[in-house]
Enzyme design. Structure first.
Site, PDB file in Angstrom:
ATOM      1  N   ASP A 131    -143.871  67.910  32.058  1.00  0.00           N
ATOM      2  CA  ASP A 131    -143.358  66.625  32.543  1.00  0.00           C
ATOM      3  C   ASP A 131    -143.395  65.548  31.462  1.00  0.00           C
ATOM      4  O   ASP A 131    -142.439  64.807  31.272  1.00  0.00           O
ATOM      5  CB  ASP A 131    -144.180  66.180  33.752  1.00  0.00           C
ATOM      6  CG  ASP A 131    -143.610  64.945  34.428  1.00  0.00           C
ATOM      7  OD1 ASP A 131    -143.780  63.838  33.870  1.00  0.00           O
ATOM      8  OD2 ASP A 131    -142.994  65.077  35.494  1.00  0.00           O
ATOM      9  N   TRP A 158    -141.210  64.173  37.333  1.00  0.00           N
ATOM     10  CA  TRP A 158    -140.275  65.297  37.266  1.00  0.00           C
ATOM     11  C   TRP A 158    -140.886  66.552  37.856  1.00  0.00           C
ATOM     12  O   TRP A 158    -140.171  67.377  38.446  1.00  0.00           O
ATOM     13  CB  TRP A 158    -139.817  65.508  35.823  1.00  0.00           C
ATOM     14  CG  TRP A 158    -139.316  64.233  35.216  1.00  0.00           C
ATOM     15  CD1 TRP A 158    -139.770  63.627  34.071  1.00  0.00           C
ATOM     16  CD2 TRP A 158    -138.302  63.377  35.747  1.00  0.00           C
ATOM     17  NE1 TRP A 158    -139.091  62.456  33.860  1.00  0.00           N
ATOM     18  CE2 TRP A 158    -138.185  62.269  34.878  1.00  0.00           C
ATOM     19  CE3 TRP A 158    -137.486  63.417  36.871  1.00  0.00           C
ATOM     20  CZ2 TRP A 158    -137.282  61.226  35.091  1.00  0.00           C
ATOM     21  CZ3 TRP A 158    -136.583  62.384  37.095  1.00  0.00           C
ATOM     22  CH2 TRP A 158    -136.493  61.312  36.207  1.00  0.00           C
ATOM     23  N   ASP A 159    -142.193  66.726  37.727  1.00  0.00           N
ATOM     24  CA  ASP A 159    -142.860  67.846  38.388  1.00  0.00           C
ATOM     25  C   ASP A 159    -142.713  67.731  39.907  1.00  0.00           C
ATOM     26  O   ASP A 159    -142.442  68.716  40.599  1.00  0.00           O
ATOM     27  CB  ASP A 159    -144.351  67.871  38.032  1.00  0.00           C
ATOM     28  CG  ASP A 159    -144.617  68.520  36.684  1.00  0.00           C
ATOM     29  OD1 ASP A 159    -143.794  69.341  36.240  1.00  0.00           O
ATOM     30  OD2 ASP A 159    -145.649  68.202  36.078  1.00  0.00           O
ATOM     31  N   VAL A 160    -142.941  66.530  40.419  1.00  0.00           N
ATOM     32  CA  VAL A 160    -142.830  66.323  41.865  1.00  0.00           C
ATOM     33  C   VAL A 160    -141.407  66.591  42.339  1.00  0.00           C
ATOM     34  O   VAL A 160    -141.174  67.314  43.316  1.00  0.00           O
ATOM     35  CB  VAL A 160    -143.275  64.894  42.239  1.00  0.00           C
ATOM     36  CG1 VAL A 160    -143.015  64.629  43.720  1.00  0.00           C
ATOM     37  CG2 VAL A 160    -144.746  64.683  41.908  1.00  0.00           C
ATOM     38  N   GLY A 163    -140.616  70.270  42.265  1.00  0.00           N
ATOM     39  CA  GLY A 163    -141.220  70.983  43.382  1.00  0.00           C
ATOM     40  C   GLY A 163    -140.385  70.872  44.643  1.00  0.00           C
ATOM     41  O   GLY A 163    -140.203  71.851  45.382  1.00  0.00           O
TER      42      GLY A 163
END
Length: 396
Positions: A131, A158-160, A163
């Site tokens: 991220d 960006w990870d969230v 997901g």
């Protein structure tokens, strides 16, 4: 409530943020999500923050409601068990690179023709990225803060987002399989999540069409009026007006409508337009700042709550948890759970309400025996032999 994804079984082989969020999102909607880890846990098992016991609050937070299987994935027998679980489930969610070998799509789909595999990569060509490296390259740190030095943020946005894309993509692939009987491999690149978002928000077109680059604006809201203000007791609040109704509400609630109107006249801009308010932002802030500086946060709250003004206090994590009733069991989002290794904590269900109540994260490997019996039909003696051979976790 009825769990909307009840009956859906997903195997997750993952680490860190994006894929675990994807799996947890599905589990919160009632799917049976079986997370497979190597013996002793994957590289995220001890990530900070930690409870006094040493249990990762991060890991338990991202794996609520899942089942945990631990296997010796460095040995053929462990990989064979994992592959069999994946084939029985028919859906794999992962962010581990495996273009070849036992966890490749080619290998696993040979066991089950309609297998669905959701794989997260760093870049579209399979390269590595996280991220923080992705975010550095898409402009936001440069446009954050003030001055020439870029400013990172602590939220792995960006990870969230990735997901949630993974969960959406998995459900789309599963619906397609129900219609056509076909599985397939679906890939998602973390970098592409960021690039798509930047383009969707107009930042790419702004450069191409206007030839302009967004400058760092600190806490100013770009293209409309919005900024932070200090209160009498040293707290700060964010104030914004996107619509004309919100703009009029600021003038009415503060009693400064006439003075604010004079700003527009003096600067010859239309304050009934977002662009006009943005152009006059410094003068508008100069009128509003003394109003906030003369009042405590409690007095600001009393004046603005229920007035139609778009505002909110700045809070650190501690203030949010200790003082904000929205971060409590009074909010239907939350309930208290007993988390092994942690204690009694406040945990969220799915933000999609109404939702099934939150469930604790499993202890690493806690469901291994039950899953092997239920999903693969392995007899107890076979499971015991695997444990004796070091393929499964040691019995407590």
């Amino acid at each position: 409530m009825d769990a909307p994804l009840e009956g859906l079984r997903v195997v997750e082989v993952s680490a860190f943020v994006a894929a675990p969020i994807g799996g947890m999102t599905l589990a919160q909607l009632g799917a049976e999500v079986i997370r497979i880890d190597p013996l002793g846990g994957n590289i995220d098992i001890g990530r900070w923050p930690l409870a006094p016991s040493g249990t990762s609050l991060y890991w338990t937070g991202l794996n609520k409601g899942k089942r945990s299987v631990a296997l010796a994935l460095d040995r053929p027998e462990g990989r064979e068990i994992a592959a069999s679980l994946i084939a029985e489930a028919g859906i794999l969610l992962t962010n581990l690179p495996a273009a070849e070998g036992w966890m490749s799509y080619a290998s696993l789909s040979a066991r089950r023709r309609d297998l669905i595999m959701l794989r997260l990569t760093g870049t579209h060509d399979g390269g590595n990225a996280i991220d923080y490296t992705v975010n550095a390259a898409v402009g936001f740190p440069v446009a954050t803060g003030e001055g020439e030095r870029p400013v990172n943020h602590v939220l792995p946005a960006w990870d969230v987002a990735a997901g949630l894309y993974l969960a959406t993509g998995l459900l789309a692939a599963e619906r397609r399989r129900n219609r056509t009987g076909e599985g397939g491999e679906v890939t998602l690149a973390l970098q592409d999540v960021a690039l798509a978002t930047v383009a969707n928000l107009g930042y790419v077109a702004e450069v191409q069409v206007n030839g302009t680059v967004r400058p760092p604006l600190g806490n100013w809201l770009y293209g409309a009026f919005g900024r932070d203000f200090a209160t009498k007791n040293g707290r700060r609040v964010m104030l914004a007006a996107i619509s004309n109704r919100q703009w009029r509400a600021i003038g009415k609630a503060t009693g400064l409508a006439e003075k604010l109107a004079l700003v527009g006249q003096a600067m010859e801009v239309d304050l009934g337009d977002e662009g006009g308010r943005y152009a006059a932002r410094e003068a508008i802030a100069a009128v509003l700042a003394p109003w906030f500086a003369a009042r405590t946060l409690a007095e600001v709250r009393a004046a603005l709550d229920g007035s139609g003004v778009l505002w909110g206090p700045y809070q650190d994590f501690g203030q949010m948890v200790r003082e904000d009733p929205r971060c409590s069991a009074a909010n239907p989002l939350f309930a208290e759970i007993e988390q092994q290794g942690v204690g009694r904590v406040l945990a969220p269900s799915s933000p999609l309400q109404p939702a099934i109540p939150p469930r604790p994260a499993p202890r690493l490997g806690a469901d291994t025996d039950a899953v092997l019996a239920e999903v693969l039909g392995l007899p107890q003696a076979r499971v015991a032999s695997y444990r004796e051979a070091g393929i499964l976790p040691r019995a407590d």
